[in-house]
Enzyme design. Structure first.
Site, PDB file in Angstrom:
ATOM      1  N   SER A 208       0.790  -1.230   0.000  1.00 51.09           N
ATOM      2  CA  SER A 208       0.000   0.000   0.000  1.00 51.09           C
ATOM      3  C   SER A 208       0.821   1.278   0.000  1.00 51.09           C
ATOM      4  O   SER A 208       0.305   2.338  -0.348  1.00 51.09           O
ATOM      5  CB  SER A 208      -0.938   0.010   1.201  1.00 51.09           C
ATOM      6  OG  SER A 208      -0.192  -0.004   2.385  1.00 51.09           O
ATOM      7  N   HIS A 236      -5.419  -4.544  -1.156  1.00 53.26           N
ATOM      8  CA  HIS A 236      -5.268  -3.521  -2.199  1.00 53.26           C
ATOM      9  C   HIS A 236      -5.275  -4.158  -3.583  1.00 53.26           C
ATOM     10  O   HIS A 236      -4.570  -3.684  -4.491  1.00 53.26           O
ATOM     11  CB  HIS A 236      -4.001  -2.697  -1.952  1.00 53.26           C
ATOM     12  CG  HIS A 236      -4.067  -1.918  -0.685  1.00 53.26           C
ATOM     13  ND1 HIS A 236      -4.737  -0.710  -0.580  1.00 53.26           N
ATOM     14  CD2 HIS A 236      -3.618  -2.209   0.556  1.00 53.26           C
ATOM     15  CE1 HIS A 236      -4.666  -0.278   0.666  1.00 53.26           C
ATOM     16  NE2 HIS A 236      -3.992  -1.169   1.380  1.00 53.26           N
ATOM     17  N   LYS A 267     -12.502  -1.755   1.615  1.00 51.15           N
ATOM     18  CA  LYS A 267     -11.842  -0.873   0.638  1.00 51.15           C
ATOM     19  C   LYS A 267     -12.647  -0.930  -0.665  1.00 51.15           C
ATOM     20  O   LYS A 267     -13.677  -0.266  -0.764  1.00 51.15           O
ATOM     21  CB  LYS A 267     -10.376  -1.283   0.465  1.00 51.15           C
ATOM     22  CG  LYS A 267      -9.591  -1.218   1.791  1.00 51.15           C
ATOM     23  CD  LYS A 267      -8.101  -1.296   1.582  1.00 51.15           C
ATOM     24  CE  LYS A 267      -7.309  -1.600   2.838  1.00 51.15           C
ATOM     25  NZ  LYS A 267      -7.437  -0.623   3.920  1.00 51.15           N
TER      26      LYS A 267
HETATM   27  N1  PLP Z   1      -3.988  -5.527   5.174  1.00 55.76           N
HETATM   28  C1  PLP Z   1      -3.639  -4.472   4.414  1.00 55.76           C
HETATM   29  C2  PLP Z   1      -2.593  -4.654   3.361  1.00 55.76           C
HETATM   30  C3  PLP Z   1      -4.245  -3.218   4.608  1.00 55.76           C
HETATM   31  O1  PLP Z   1      -3.885  -2.162   3.878  1.00 55.76           O
HETATM   32  C4  PLP Z   1      -5.229  -3.098   5.615  1.00 55.76           C
HETATM   33  C5  PLP Z   1      -5.905  -1.795   5.892  1.00 55.76           C
HETATM   34  O2  PLP Z   1      -5.333  -0.766   5.961  1.00 55.76           O
HETATM   35  C6  PLP Z   1      -5.562  -4.221   6.373  1.00 55.76           C
HETATM   36  C7  PLP Z   1      -4.933  -5.414   6.122  1.00 55.76           C
HETATM   37  C8  PLP Z   1      -6.635  -4.143   7.433  1.00 55.76           C
HETATM   38  O3  PLP Z   1      -7.870  -4.143   6.793  1.00 55.76           O
HETATM   39  P1  PLP Z   1      -9.199  -3.741   7.610  1.00 55.76           P
HETATM   40  O4  PLP Z   1      -9.365  -2.284   7.437  1.00 55.76           O
HETATM   41  O5  PLP Z   1     -10.274  -4.562   6.989  1.00 55.76           O
HETATM   42  O6  PLP Z   1      -8.932  -4.132   9.020  1.00 55.76           O
END
Ligand code: PLP
Length: 421
Positions: A208, A236, A267
């Protein structure tokens, strides 16, 4: 009783007035917290939150005035967060199934919509089964401990998301951290890990901060060579990478080689909340028995389930939304590069505008907002020192004019601050 109330009122402890605990320990805690907060401010890493007074979308109204702000910093890749059909599905689920379950899944918290959504997620990813969590953070926190024992090994990319790092911390497997996307390093670590019973390679599908995509083909080849399983976090990627938006494994042609996928509903898939694991049925069955964030946390609220379910329907009907986002990403990346900016990553809607200097990133982001464009600057410790950037995220609901306005503003601001010649 009335005397107590009167005394509380005199001390400012009436309804609505915050109460400060008294005593030496509470005073000491307050002193320590204030010092720590001062340290964060002093280090220039304080994260402030802008308050949005409208729905999530490409055009925002900020609390306190700013209207018509162009938004380039949400993970709303497909623009489904405020899609009318997604909102309607949430309202219908709310009316039919109520506000919430007041229960974890295995006590009395499973409704037909939860089962339907799990089935839909598994079908979307072409996997055997799926399990829902309150968030992908929870899915990542729950999987490693449930799956791996001290006899096993987990090999994790050094730039994996914090929730993968935390999930791995919670498990008792032998831990290896390989250099970011470095296949030589991964191979060396896989060789060392041969002494363990089971090996699991864990990586973000798309990272990200950089918008770069894990070399999944090579990872899967190494996994085959060294008899390892592959886990990917597709937060992502789900919904928009690959010809049908299935994710990084589809994009790179390894859908049959990746064993476990964790992803988010918060997302691209409607943006409400929720996460999941999808993969082999016995793994999902085991998670339902052992995964602590699943066992000990409330069920996903029906409205949230309704949003995600409708978002998946829209994506399974057509990939037109994902294609429109890809075209806009291409427009932004090529125009920015033509203007002289360096954009990290490739073909991903996360478009980090690389600036290097932390101050430059901060003042340029501020100046962009003055021109009505909401973007965020990232600097150390979120990204390595000297690699400060402004992260731009493209959405299917940005118009070509929105993209062009953003590029024009960057060009003006870049020239003003000498980030461009
Ligand atoms: N994994 C990644 C790569 C993320 O970017 C995020 C969120 O920022 C998460 C996990 C966590 O996701 P959630 O918002 O559903 O807890």
């Amino acid at each position: 009783m009335w005397r107590g109330v009167a005394v509380r009122l005199l001390r400012g402890g009436g309804a609505g007035t915050p109460r400060a605990a008294s005593g030496v320990a509470a005073a000491e805690l307050r002193r320590r917290l204030e010092n720590e907060l001062e340290g964060i401010r002093g280090a220039g890493t304080w994260k402030s939150e802008r308050v949005i007074a409208s729905r999530q979308g490409p055009h925002l109204r900020l609390a306190g005035g700013g209207a018509g702000i162009l938004n380039f910093c949400a993970n709303n890749y497909l623009g489904l967060s405020s899609h009318p059909e997604v909102i309607r599905a949430a309202v219908e689920a709310l009316e039919k199934f109520g506000a919430g379950l007041s229960s974890v899944r295995f006590i009395c918290g499973t409704q037909s919509i939860h089962k339907d959504l799990e089935e839909k997620i598994a079908r979307f990813h072409q996997r055997e089964d799926a399990i829902l969590y309150a968030s992908c953070f929870d899915a990542n926190a729950g999987i490693f401990e449930a799956l791996l024992t001290p006899e096993d090994a987990v090999l994790s990319d050094e730039l994996n998301h914090a929730s993968i790092i935390d999930g791995i911390r919670l498990c008792k497997a032998n831990k290896y951290r390989y250099k970011h996307m470095d296949m030589q390093d991964l191979e060396a670590k896989l060789q060392d890990a041969q002494k363990h019973r089971l090996r699991l390679v864990a990586t973000d599908g798309a990272f990200s901060m950089d918008g770069d995509i894990a070399p999944l083909r090579e990872i899967c080849q190494l996994a085959q060579k060294y008899d390892a399983l592959v886990f990917i976090d597709e937060c992502h990627a789900t919904g928009f990478l690959g010809p049908n938006g299935r994710g990084t494994d589809e994009l790179l042609g390894v859908m049959d080689k990746v064993t476990i996928i964790n992803s988010t509903l918060g997302k691209a898939l409607g943006g409400a909340a929720g996460g999941y694991t999808t993969g082999p049925k016995p793994l999902i069955d085991l998670l339902r028995q052992r995964s602590r964030p699943y066992l000990f946390s409330n069920s996903l609220p029906p409205a949230v389930v309704g949003c995600a379910s409708k978002a998946l329907d829209l994506l399974m009907e057509s990939n037109a939304i994902a294609q429109s986002m890809a075209a806009k990403t291409q427009r932004f990346r090529s125009k920015m590069m033509a203007a002289g900016f360096t954009i990290s990553g490739k073909d991903h809607p996360i478009c980090p505008v690389m600036l290097g200097d932390a101050r430059l990133a901060a003042v340029m982001a501020e100046d962009m907002l003055n021109r009505g464009i909401y973007v965020i600057g990232f600097s150390y410790p979120v990204v390595p020192k000297g690699k400060a950037r402004i992260r731009v995220q493209i959405s299917a609901v940005h118009s070509d004019e929105d993209i062009d306005r953003c590029v024009e503003a960057f060009t003006e601001v870049g020239r003003k601050h000498r980030a461009l010649p």
